[in-house]
Design an enzyme around this catalytic site. Structure first.
Site, PDB file in Angstrom:
ATOM      1  N   LEU A  85       0.781  -1.234   0.000  1.00  0.00           N
ATOM      2  CA  LEU A  85       0.000   0.000   0.000  1.00  0.00           C
ATOM      3  C   LEU A  85       0.818   1.293   0.000  1.00  0.00           C
ATOM      4  O   LEU A  85       0.253   2.376  -0.035  1.00  0.00           O
ATOM      5  CB  LEU A  85      -0.999  -0.007   1.166  1.00  0.00           C
ATOM      6  N   HIS A 104      -4.442  -5.020  -8.971  1.00  0.00           N
ATOM      7  CA  HIS A 104      -5.424  -4.089  -8.399  1.00  0.00           C
ATOM      8  C   HIS A 104      -6.818  -4.704  -8.568  1.00  0.00           C
ATOM      9  O   HIS A 104      -7.164  -5.171  -9.659  1.00  0.00           O
ATOM     10  CB  HIS A 104      -5.332  -2.745  -9.132  1.00  0.00           C
ATOM     11  N   GLU A 174      -8.039 -13.408  -8.766  1.00  0.00           N
ATOM     12  CA  GLU A 174      -6.631 -13.102  -8.481  1.00  0.00           C
ATOM     13  C   GLU A 174      -5.834 -14.394  -8.293  1.00  0.00           C
ATOM     14  O   GLU A 174      -4.734 -14.540  -8.843  1.00  0.00           O
ATOM     15  CB  GLU A 174      -6.510 -12.230  -7.223  1.00  0.00           C
TER      16      GLU A 174
HETATM   17  C1  GAR Z   1      -5.627  -7.962  -3.188  1.00  0.00           C
HETATM   18  O1  GAR Z   1      -6.998  -8.120  -3.429  1.00  0.00           O
HETATM   19  C2  GAR Z   1      -5.045  -6.908  -4.106  1.00  0.00           C
HETATM   20  O2  GAR Z   1      -5.665  -6.859  -5.359  1.00  0.00           O
HETATM   21  C3  GAR Z   1      -5.337  -5.655  -3.325  1.00  0.00           C
HETATM   22  O3  GAR Z   1      -5.061  -5.998  -1.992  1.00  0.00           O
HETATM   23  C4  GAR Z   1      -5.403  -7.365  -1.803  1.00  0.00           C
HETATM   24  C5  GAR Z   1      -4.261  -8.034  -1.066  1.00  0.00           C
HETATM   25  O4  GAR Z   1      -4.663  -9.277  -0.566  1.00  0.00           O
HETATM   26  N1  GAR Z   1      -4.516  -4.572  -3.771  1.00  0.00           N
HETATM   27  C6  GAR Z   1      -4.916  -3.298  -3.735  1.00  0.00           C
HETATM   28  O5  GAR Z   1      -6.005  -2.959  -3.314  1.00  0.00           O
HETATM   29  C7  GAR Z   1      -3.889  -2.317  -4.287  1.00  0.00           C
HETATM   30  N2  GAR Z   1      -4.427  -1.015  -4.398  1.00  0.00           N
HETATM   31  P1  GAR Z   1      -3.584 -10.326  -0.050  1.00  0.00           P
HETATM   32  O6  GAR Z   1      -2.668  -9.598   0.920  1.00  0.00           O
HETATM   33  O7  GAR Z   1      -4.377 -11.394   0.644  1.00  0.00           O
HETATM   34  O8  GAR Z   1      -2.837 -10.844  -1.245  1.00  0.00           O
END
Ligand code: GAR
Length: 189
Positions: A85, A104, A174
């Site tokens: 982040l 994203h 994802e």
């Molecule tokens: C994921 O869904 C990713 O796409 C998002 O954070 C999550 C992380 O999950 N990213 C964002 O929002 C970037 N702006 P994780 O830590 O379980 O992989």
């Protein structure tokens, strides 16, 4: 052998999934992980997977010098942002030009930019009664969520879509697609 570092600030489900996917690969290897949050669950995942984890502060990221040495020590070729982040500083972008890839959880340019992460995005998508949403995988540049798009996948929202169901749909996409797109991208560069 192409060597990856995964950066994350949260749960680390994508990080673990990427490690599992490349576990038996002789072409791509996750050599380290990095987080800016000392309580993030990604740290537990790195321990379980036996992958070195580096915890950095915002200032250390911005200075980059020490982090650059760590990335060199592990001979990192590509950096994967999986829920990381903090903004990537320009020194790091210069050193890893077109070698930093982010995921994203929306169809960029929609719902991108500062403050747009995780549940904030899903809530906004539902509030705006979007017909579709999805995921974007892109190269990172100096602006949040604005680098060149590598890949997008969309789905239609159901009429009774909830925060939970939308979160689940995005996470499933994802998990099934991010490692494959990383693999494809690294071999087309
Ligand atoms: C994921 O869904 C990713 O796409 C998002 O954070 C999550 C992380 O999950 N990213 C964002 O929002 C970037 N702006 P994780 O830590 O379980 O992989």
């Amino acid at each position: 052998m192409k060597k990856l570092a995964i950066f994350g600030s949260g749960a680390g489900s994508n990080a673990e999934n990427i490690c599992d996917y490349f576990n038996k690969s002789s072409d791509i290897k996750v050599v380290m992980m990095c987080t800016n949050r000392k309580n993030a669950f990604i740290i537990e995942r790195a321990k379980k997977l036996n992958i070195p984890m580096v915890i950095i502060s915002k200032t250390e990221l911005e200075n980059f010098d020490d982090l650059a040495k760590i990335l060199e020590k592990y001979k990192v070729d590509y950096i994967i942002l999986a829920g990381f982040l903090l903004k990537i500083p320009s020194k790091m972008l210069e050193k890893y030009q077109n070698k930093i890839i982010n995921i994203h959880p929306s169809l960029l340019p929609k719902y991108g930019g500062k403050g747009m992460y995780g549940k904030n995005i899903y809530k906004a998508v539902l509030e705006n009664k979007e017909v579709e949403s999805g995921i974007s995988i892109h190269f990172v540049n100096q602006n949040y969520d604005e680098g060149e798009i590598i890949f997008q996948e969309s789905f239609i929202l159901s009429p009774d879509e909830s925060l939970n169901s939308l979160t689940t749909k995005v996470h499933e996409l994802e998990q099934s697609l991010f490692p494959k797109i990383i693999e494809k991208t690294l071999f087309s560069l």
